[in-house]
Design an enzyme around this catalytic site. Structure first.
Site, PDB file in Angstrom:
ATOM      1  CG  HIS A  72      -1.952  -1.067   1.199  1.00  0.00           C
ATOM      2  ND1 HIS A  72      -3.184  -0.957   0.599  1.00  0.00           N
ATOM      3  CD2 HIS A  72      -1.900  -2.322   1.704  1.00  0.00           C
ATOM      4  CE1 HIS A  72      -3.854  -2.099   0.742  1.00  0.00           C
ATOM      5  NE2 HIS A  72      -3.100  -2.941   1.393  1.00  0.00           N
ATOM      6  CG  ASN A 145      -7.913  -4.199   1.025  1.00  0.00           C
ATOM      7  OD1 ASN A 145      -7.229  -3.198   1.226  1.00  0.00           O
ATOM      8  ND2 ASN A 145      -7.411  -5.426   1.126  1.00  0.00           N
ATOM      9  CG  PHE A 158       0.602 -10.144   4.820  1.00  0.00           C
ATOM     10  CD1 PHE A 158       1.462  -9.085   5.059  1.00  0.00           C
ATOM     11  CD2 PHE A 158      -0.491  -9.929   3.997  1.00  0.00           C
ATOM     12  CE1 PHE A 158       1.235  -7.838   4.499  1.00  0.00           C
ATOM     13  CE2 PHE A 158      -0.731  -8.687   3.423  1.00  0.00           C
ATOM     14  CZ  PHE A 158       0.140  -7.638   3.681  1.00  0.00           C
ATOM     15  NE  ARG A 355      -5.286  -6.204   8.350  1.00  0.00           N
ATOM     16  CZ  ARG A 355      -6.281  -5.388   8.020  1.00  0.00           C
ATOM     17  NH1 ARG A 355      -7.527  -5.822   8.103  1.00  0.00           N
ATOM     18  NH2 ARG A 355      -6.048  -4.154   7.640  1.00  0.00           N
ATOM     19  CE1 TYR A 359      -2.381  -4.576   9.533  1.00  0.00           C
ATOM     20  CE2 TYR A 359      -2.383  -2.405   8.549  1.00  0.00           C
ATOM     21  CZ  TYR A 359      -2.695  -3.732   8.494  1.00  0.00           C
ATOM     22  OH  TYR A 359      -3.327  -4.236   7.377  1.00  0.00           O
TER      23      TYR A 359
END
Ligand code: HDD
Length: 682
Positions: A72, A145, A158, A355, A359
């Site tokens: 991203h 998304n 991932f 997740r 982050y």
């Protein structure tokens, strides 16, 4: 020119940090006498080491880039407001959903996934749709998304997914593309990716505009009300402009015409006061319903069709303010799915769980400090306090001696016991059990039924786009065994799809892959089709009007007014941008023909004399302008004089080729039936 003072770049009207006065200064406030020349011995002598002005400026410049996001990386932000329009206090204690009319500031970042920060806006790719709600109970980051499912079920995969899709490790290409060996090799060995893959091969992955795409939280989250009652929830953004995509050739040509197409589209719409809006909706369901479904609600590769659990619109969001500074707000904004407010909680979805881990780490890594929350765009807009101290770039000055808790120094007079608060976030209590194992739930094992559902929910034309995209992508895969393995999976999704792709590749169909769980026919979901839900509006769209010497100015003026009145944006184009003599006056064009190809517009109009049209038949940019508009299934309005150019471009009249008066209405649609005449669809 003295440097004017300007805002901190938070975009939220924060007080200015740069208090520039009359003169330029160093970063330490020392006025600079001359910003044009280094300090040197004599006019032609050596530059002197003592030139601290030169040194500071060059050294700062050398350090202006920070690590781009590992995925991203390319994105665009806008600020706005979320408003609760249907309160749900019975479902959640979250204050932003507590009362009708309650407003919460937001920042949204739209992004592509695979490309670098400097790559293009219109590749075939999933789009990020990350929203930071600056609520009065702290920041809630809904990091979603534009596709409601994800490639993988467990976060541990991932890094492998991202490595496979990014440019290949040895050769450093392709940038921002899935059409290459490593991505499809990974996909062919990971059938759980197929649901998101078929969405990525659909028109969803080539959106017309950030303003015209849906957003999804993807995971099942939880809503928890004041009594501690929990329910599952999935979050949805629905654009009020409707969902619209490009066609593949248009998106490919756009990459050359305007790398920044989506970023410019968003920025210019907001700058023009044409503020994009979304409805915010929830799908709420309980454990009983979850247990009744043939798929697992903890599996991020599965949707719950709207026909099974309807959406309830509870809010709206309008984006009405552009960033003041791209770096300060777009590069520095930091989203964390772990930022939730009381009343919103996590499910045990293994992808979400991973997740929650990633982050915070990535933000510290790319922003270079544990204090990234102090960067204005990340700072909560409600009071916050704790005993976390120090760290790089600490900009706060806590007072007192007590930087620990409990303490009896700064809680004088009160009971110095451990501090707690009823307003605090309380994790919904849940009994957990089970052996420690590295294992995948069997309920996650159906990888074909939902891709099949998606395929069978599409219109014929949308199916042709999907099959053609598979052919395009797999034609770029050099490894025959990988193509074969993908085809073996497509057979389990839909035999017609597999046959069309195999034919497009001039390959025989292999044996179907052995499924872990045999696919079933789930009822199609009409809501998933773009074309079945097309909003025939001109609002938010752009019409390119090509004119030249001698064109009828009154006709151009009439068309400009009609497009504007319908909510569209007219953009005039001519071979030269300076003043051009017309019948009835003179006009300057907004854009020059060679730099304004028709892929930049939703529809086009030709207002030309016959002489000018004949002259343009010898201009490849003019011929391509018309041919591409036709091939991209757009409406073409024209006056009689334009006919020679239409003939040169080989335009066959159809319902999308109209006179100028009918264009504003015709421009609200694409002409799908035309496509077999202009493209070899799989
Ligand atoms: Fe992610 C960024 C969305 C899975 C780890 N992710 C990132 C962004 C979006 C998403 C929109 C950009 C945020 C921004 O604009 O700054 N990611 C998703 C969605 C996922 C998902 C919808 C699946 C449902 N992501 C995912 C997994 C992991 C990550 C499974 C790791 C375990 N994502 C990251 C990251 C990024 C990120 C590496 C890179 C840059 C950043 O965080 O800020 O932490």
């Amino acid at each position: 020119m003295a440097q004017k003072s300007y805002s901190t770049g938070t975009g939220n009207g924060g007080e200015t940090q740069q208090r520039g006065g009359e003169a330029l200064t160093t970063n330490h406030g020392i006025a600079i006498s001359d910003n044009q020349n280094s300090l040197r011995a004599g006019a032609r002598g050596p530059t002197l080491l003592e030139d601290f002005v030169l040194r500071e400026k060059i050294f700062h410049f050398d350090h202006e880039r920070i690590p781009e996001r590992i995925v991203h990386a390319r994105g665009s932000v806008a600020h706005g407001t979320f408003e609760c329009i249907d309160p749900i206090p019975d479902l959640t204690r979250a204050s932003l959903f507590a009362e009708k009319g309650k407003k919460t500031p937001v920042i949204v970042r739209f992004s592509t996934v695979a490309g670098g920060a400097g790559s293009v806006d219109t590749p075939r790719d999933v789009r990020g749709f990350a929203t930071k709600f600056y609520t009065d109970e702290g920041n809630w980051d809904l990091v979603g998304n534009n596709i409601p499912v994800f490639f993988i079920q467990d976060a541990i995969k991932f890094p492998d997914l991202v490595h496979s899709v990014k440019m290949e490790a040895d050769r450093g290409y392709p940038q921002a593309a899935t059409a290459h060996d490593t991505f499809w090799d990974f996909v062919s060995l990971m059938p759980e990716t197929l649901h998101t893959v078929i969405w990525a091969m659909s028109d969803r992955a080539i959106p017309r505009s950030f303003r015209m795409m849906q957003g999804f939280g993807v995971h099942s989250f939880k809503l928890v009300n004041a009594d501690g009652e929990e329910r599952f929830v999935k979050f949805h953004w629905r654009p009020r402009l409707g969902v619209q995509s490009l066609v593949w050739d248009e998106s490919a040509k756009m990459q050359g015409a305007d790398n920044d197409y989506h970023r410019r589209d968003l920025y210019e719409a907001i700058a023009a006061g044409d503020f994009p809006e979304w409805d915010f909706a929830v799908q709420v369901f309980d454990q009983e319903l979850a247990d009744s479904l043939p798929y697992d609600v903890l599996d991020a590769t599965k949707i719950i069709p709207e026909e099974v659990v309807p959406l309830r619109v509870i809010g709206r969001m309008v984006l009405d303010r552009n960033p003041d500074n791209h770096f300060a707000e777009n590069e520095q904004v930091a989203f964390l799915p772990s930022n939730v407010v009381p009343g919103i909680d996590f499910s045990d979805d293994p992808l979400l769980q991973g997740r929650l881990f990633s982050y915070l780490d990535t933000q510290k890594s790319r922003l270079g400090t544990t204090n990234f929350h102090q960067i204005p765009v990340n700072a909560p807009k409600c009071p916050y306090a704790n005993m976390m101290r120090d760290g790089m770039m600490q900009t706060q000055v806590p007072t007192g001696r007590a930087n620990y808790e409990p303490n009896s120094l700064d809680q004088a007079g009160e009971d110095p016991g451990p501090r707690a608060s009823d307003a605090g976030f309380v994790t919904a209590p849940a009994a957990v059990q089970g052996d420690k194992l590295r294992i995948r739930a069997e309920s996650f094992g159906d990888h074909y039924s939902q891709p099949r559902l998606y395929w069978r929910s599409m219109t014929e034309n949308e199916q042709a786009h999907i099959a053609s995209a598979f052919v395009f992508e797999l034609s770029k895969v050099a490894l025959e065994h990988v193509r074969n393995r993908v085809l073996s999976h497509l057979r389990n999704i839909d035999e017609d799809l597999a046959a069309r792709v195999a034919k497009g590749l001039a390959m025989d169909l292999p044996e179907a892959a052995k499924p872990f769980r045999a696919p079933v026919d789930l009822p199609p979901s009409e809501a998933l089709s773009i074309q079945k839900n097309w909003q025939a509006v001109l609002k938010g769209r752009k019409v390119g009007i090509l004119f030249a010497e001698g064109s009828d100015k009154a006709a151009i003026d009439r068309l400009v007014k009609a497009v504007t009145d319908a909510g569209g944006t007219p953009f005039t184009i001519a071979p030269k941008v300076g003043g051009i003599a017309l019948a009835g006056g003179e006009m300057k064009a907004d854009g020059q023909l060679a730099g304004s190809p028709s892929c930049l517009f939703d529809a086009v109009a030709l207002v030309l004399t016959e002489d000018a049209a004949r002259k343009l038949t010898r201009d490849s940019a003019a011929v391509a302008f018309v041919m591409d508009a036709f091939a991209h299934l757009k409406a073409i309005g024209h006056d009689a004089g334009a006919q020679p150019l239409l003939d040169r471009a080989g335009i066959e009249p159809d319902e999308g080729v109209t006179d100028l008066g009918a264009l504003p209405e015709a421009a609200t649609r694409r002409y799908w039936a035309r496509e077999p005449k202009v493209r070899d669809l799989a």
